[in-house]
Design an enzyme around this catalytic site. Structure first.
Site, mmCIF file in Angstrom:
data_model
loop_
_atom_site.group_PDB
_atom_site.id
_atom_site.type_symbol
_atom_site.label_atom_id
_atom_site.label_comp_id
_atom_site.label_asym_id
_atom_site.label_seq_id
_atom_site.Cartn_x
_atom_site.Cartn_y
_atom_site.Cartn_z
ATOM 1 N N PHE A 1 13.783 3.151 11.133
ATOM 2 C CA PHE A 1 12.413 2.896 10.697
ATOM 3 C C PHE A 1 11.669 4.230 10.623
ATOM 4 O O PHE A 1 11.689 5.017 11.560
ATOM 5 C CB PHE A 1 11.704 1.942 11.660
ATOM 6 C CG PHE A 1 10.412 1.438 11.106
ATOM 7 C CD1 PHE A 1 10.396 0.377 10.205
ATOM 8 C CD2 PHE A 1 9.209 2.039 11.453
ATOM 9 C CE1 PHE A 1 9.203 -0.081 9.663
ATOM 10 C CE2 PHE A 1 8.003 1.585 10.921
ATOM 11 C CZ PHE A 1 8.007 0.529 10.025
ATOM 12 N N LYS B 1 0.815 -1.201 0.000
ATOM 13 C CA LYS B 1 0.000 0.000 0.000
ATOM 14 C C LYS B 1 0.853 1.257 0.000
ATOM 15 O O LYS B 1 0.421 2.312 -0.428
ATOM 16 C CB LYS B 1 -0.886 0.035 1.270
ATOM 17 C CG LYS B 1 -1.873 -1.062 1.383
ATOM 18 C CD LYS B 1 -2.538 -0.982 2.778
ATOM 19 C CE LYS B 1 -3.057 -2.323 3.171
ATOM 20 N NZ LYS B 1 -3.489 -2.346 4.563
ATOM 21 N N GLY B 2 2.066 1.152 0.516
ATOM 22 C CA GLY B 2 2.881 2.323 0.813
ATOM 23 C C GLY B 2 3.053 3.324 -0.305
ATOM 24 O O GLY B 2 3.159 4.521 -0.060
ATOM 25 N N GLU C 1 8.045 3.067 -5.859
ATOM 26 C CA GLU C 1 8.162 2.514 -4.503
ATOM 27 C C GLU C 1 8.246 3.636 -3.480
ATOM 28 O O GLU C 1 8.797 4.702 -3.762
ATOM 29 C CB GLU C 1 9.434 1.663 -4.402
ATOM 30 C CG GLU C 1 9.223 0.181 -4.629
ATOM 31 C CD GLU C 1 8.646 -0.525 -3.405
ATOM 32 O OE1 GLU C 1 7.966 0.112 -2.574
ATOM 33 O OE2 GLU C 1 8.884 -1.732 -3.287
ATOM 34 N N ASP D 1 14.503 -0.762 1.395
ATOM 35 C CA ASP D 1 15.243 -1.017 2.633
ATOM 36 C C ASP D 1 16.301 -2.087 2.346
ATOM 37 O O ASP D 1 17.389 -1.771 1.892
ATOM 38 C CB ASP D 1 14.238 -1.433 3.713
ATOM 39 C CG ASP D 1 14.864 -1.668 5.069
ATOM 40 O OD1 ASP D 1 16.087 -1.541 5.196
ATOM 41 O OD2 ASP D 1 14.125 -1.987 6.022
ATOM 42 N N ASP E 1 3.826 3.138 6.869
ATOM 43 C CA ASP E 1 3.072 2.895 8.092
ATOM 44 C C ASP E 1 3.902 2.187 9.155
ATOM 45 O O ASP E 1 4.933 1.578 8.879
ATOM 46 C CB ASP E 1 1.863 2.002 7.797
ATOM 47 C CG ASP E 1 2.289 0.549 7.526
ATOM 48 O OD1 ASP E 1 3.127 0.337 6.630
ATOM 49 O OD2 ASP E 1 1.812 -0.362 8.241
ATOM 50 N N LYS F 1 17.209 3.461 2.049
ATOM 51 C CA LYS F 1 18.044 3.389 3.248
ATOM 52 C C LYS F 1 19.436 3.029 2.801
ATOM 53 O O LYS F 1 19.710 1.906 2.393
ATOM 54 C CB LYS F 1 17.480 2.347 4.224
ATOM 55 C CG LYS F 1 16.228 2.835 4.918
ATOM 56 C CD LYS F 1 15.831 1.920 6.050
ATOM 57 C CE LYS F 1 14.438 2.260 6.525
ATOM 58 N NZ LYS F 1 13.943 1.274 7.500
ATOM 59 N N ARG G 1 0.217 6.731 7.772
ATOM 60 C CA ARG G 1 0.422 6.834 6.317
ATOM 61 C C ARG G 1 0.096 8.225 5.777
ATOM 62 O O ARG G 1 0.651 8.649 4.776
ATOM 63 C CB ARG G 1 -0.450 5.816 5.566
ATOM 64 C CG ARG G 1 -0.051 4.360 5.768
ATOM 65 C CD ARG G 1 -0.786 3.487 4.760
ATOM 66 N NE ARG G 1 -0.786 2.078 5.089
ATOM 67 C CZ ARG G 1 0.181 1.218 4.759
ATOM 68 N NH1 ARG G 1 1.240 1.638 4.098
ATOM 69 N NH2 ARG G 1 0.085 -0.055 5.088
HETATM 70 P P1 IMP Z 1 12.692 -4.253 1.760
HETATM 71 O O1 IMP Z 1 12.267 -5.546 1.118
HETATM 72 O O2 IMP Z 1 13.535 -4.496 2.984
HETATM 73 O O3 IMP Z 1 13.398 -3.334 0.778
HETATM 74 O O4 IMP Z 1 11.401 -3.549 2.323
HETATM 75 C C1 IMP Z 1 10.499 -2.963 1.470
HETATM 76 C C2 IMP Z 1 9.151 -2.700 2.106
HETATM 77 O O5 IMP Z 1 9.183 -2.770 3.522
HETATM 78 C C3 IMP Z 1 8.702 -1.285 1.773
HETATM 79 O O6 IMP Z 1 8.006 -1.227 0.552
HETATM 80 C C4 IMP Z 1 7.861 -0.932 2.976
HETATM 81 O O7 IMP Z 1 6.543 -1.388 2.802
HETATM 82 C C5 IMP Z 1 8.501 -1.696 4.106
HETATM 83 N N1 IMP Z 1 9.458 -0.844 4.846
HETATM 84 C C6 IMP Z 1 10.806 -0.861 4.760
HETATM 85 N N2 IMP Z 1 11.360 0.060 5.558
HETATM 86 C C7 IMP Z 1 10.331 0.691 6.157
HETATM 87 C C8 IMP Z 1 10.266 1.803 7.091
HETATM 88 O O8 IMP Z 1 11.257 2.388 7.539
HETATM 89 N N3 IMP Z 1 9.006 2.181 7.468
HETATM 90 C C9 IMP Z 1 7.874 1.583 7.007
HETATM 91 N N4 IMP Z 1 7.893 0.562 6.129
HETATM 92 C C10 IMP Z 1 9.112 0.130 5.703
HETATM 93 MG MG MG Z 2 4.222 -1.495 5.780
#
Ligand code: IMP
Ligand code: MG
Length: 198
Positions: free
Chosen positions: A171, A62-63, A118, A122, A178, A150, A184
């Site tokens: 975070f 959803k982000g 996106e 992260d 969220d 990040k 959000r």
């Molecule tokens: P990744 O697979 O670790 O790159 O994480 C990606 C997804 O995790 C993002 O699309 C977000 O939905 C969630 N996410 C990662 N970091 C954060 C954060 O700092 N706050 C909130 N959601 C996060």
């Molecule tokens: Mg989330």
């Protein structure tokens, strides 16, 4: 609802946007003004880069819905939209590495110019999985626009064409992001006070 009903006064350095949330906010990392300027800049770059092509924006729910809405209005080209929902987190704040497609696309990607939008990259695991999945559908091109990255802690190196802001490994919430489905609709990106986490 007034701030008085919540029994606190929002810090003058924060925008009193959601009074009930502001007592949870530790630090505003990226302000509303900074986001607005950056999305304008990215929109102009995308407009120039995709001129004359048939661009399809894919938002990762959803982000990404907030970034998608604001970024797309800075892209002065005919656009089509699609959305995918994946799950990687649940309500926790650490990446599990497990990505599940909850809602797939409506569009056929073959020979389309695709830009994945996106909110945040992260570990990069979610995006890596998505890009592999989307590339298999034979788009003409496949690029990524992410509001936040990040920096330094990404487990998988990814080529992200349009990046808004590199942020520290903390975070964050707001602008679509969220914690437990809350925050959000904050117009900025911020960290939460430690006491907010159980
Ligand atoms: P990744 O697979 O670790 O790159 O994480 C990606 C997804 O995790 C993002 O699309 C977000 O939905 C969630 N996410 C990662 N970091 C954060 C954060 O700092 N706050 C909130 N959601 C996060
Ligand atoms: Mg989330």
């Amino acid at each position: 609802m007034t701030t008085a009903e919540h029994g606190f006064t929002p810090s003058p350095t924060l925008r009193a946007h959601v009074a009930a949330y502001e007592r949870d906010i530790e630090n505003v990392l990226v302000s509303e003004q900074q986001i607005r300027a950056k999305l304008l800049e990215l929109g102009e770059a995308i407009t120039a880069d995709y001129d004359g092509r048939r661009l399809l924006l894919i938002g990762v729910l959803k982000g990404a819905f907030v970034v998608m809405a604001d970024l797309s209005r800075n892209i002065r080209l005919p656009l089509e939209f699609d959305f995918m929902a994946v799950s990687s987190y649940g309500i926790a704040t650490k990446t599990s590495g497990v990505v599940r497609i909850i809602k797939d696309l409506d569009h056929d990607l073959e020979a389309r110019d695709v830009l994945v939008v996106e909110d945040i990259v992260d570990s990069g695991l979610t995006l890596k999985y998505l890009l592999k999945n989307l590339a298999a559908r034979k788009p003409a091109s496949l690029e990524v626009a992410a509001l936040l990255r990040k920096k330094g802690i990404q487990q998988v190196p990814l080529d992200i064409r349009y990046v808004g802001f590199d942020i520290p490994n903390e975070f964050v919430v707001g602008y679509g992001l969220d914690y437990g489905e809350r925050y959000r609709n904050l117009p900025y990106v911020a960290t939460l006070k430690p006491e907010v986490y159980p």
